[in-house]
Design a protein around this motif. Structure first.
Motif: not given
Ligand SMILES: [Zn+2]
Length: 196
Positions: A39, A43, A47, A50, A56-58, A76, A78-79
């Motif tokens: 990743p 940041r 983002l 994506l 989304k990160v989720s 890594s 943030i996921f």
């Protein structure tokens, strides 16, 4: 077969005497799993990239790290729903760790040990329809932005890595990757085709 997209092309550059570097970040989808390799450290860019993919990160199931240097691994965390894989282990955010068998779970994507730049370095082998066998090589191969990216065999094997830990191991890892890859995504620099 996997779908693969380079979200961010890795870079290493100097601007006004300051150094900026972040790794190539790759998105893979196989068997409905969303996988991010390296990743990186940027940041905002991550983002944004994506979001372009409507993710989304989720939504990310696995994050694979070629090695633990900050320019590849920092983001890594943030996921929140992902499991993190390195050269040997699968790590969950509840602190559980166990060994993997050389594959990302429920995929045919291989994690290969490629020491040299770093002792615990791994590369990722992905089979794709459009590009054939693609190796995400982390810093087994990387260039500064102002360097010419020479891709003949001799140049690739002998390219100087100022941060190398073990030169013999690095050369061996390079040979191994060059044998199996149709295309290589370097840690910093452009994707290139392997001349056979
Ligand atoms: Zn790097």
């Amino acid at each position: 077969m996997a779908k693969l997209k380079i979200l961010i092309q890795g870079y290493a550059k100097e601007i006004d005497g300051k150094e900026f570097a972040s790794s190539s970040t790759v998105l893979i989808n196989e068997n409905n799993l969303n996988i991010v390799v390296d990743p990186g450290i940027n940041r905002k860019e991550l983002l944004k990239s994506l979001e372009k993919e409507n993710l989304k990160v989720s939504d990310i199931n696995f994050v694979i790290l070629t090695h633990m240097h900050n320019d590849h691994s920092l983001l890594s965390g943030i996921f929140e729903n992902a499991k993190i894989l390195d050269n040997s282990d699968i790590i969950s955010f509840d602190s559980n760790m166990y060994s993997h068998n050389g594959f990302i779970p429920n995929t045919n994507i291989k994690i290969i040990k490629t020491p040299g730049h770093d002792q615990f370095h791994a590369s990722i082998l992905v089979e794709t329809e459009d590009l054939g066998s693609v190796v995400i090589a982390g810093d087994v191969f990387w260039w500064y932005d102002n360097e010419e990216q020479k891709i003949d065999l001799e140049s690739l094997l002998n390219h100087k890595d100022p941060y190398v830990k073990n030169e013999n191991q690095l050369k061996q890892s390079r040979k191994e990757i060059l044998q199996i890859a149709d295309y290589i995504i370097p840690g910093h620099g452009k994707i290139f085709k392997v001349i056979k």
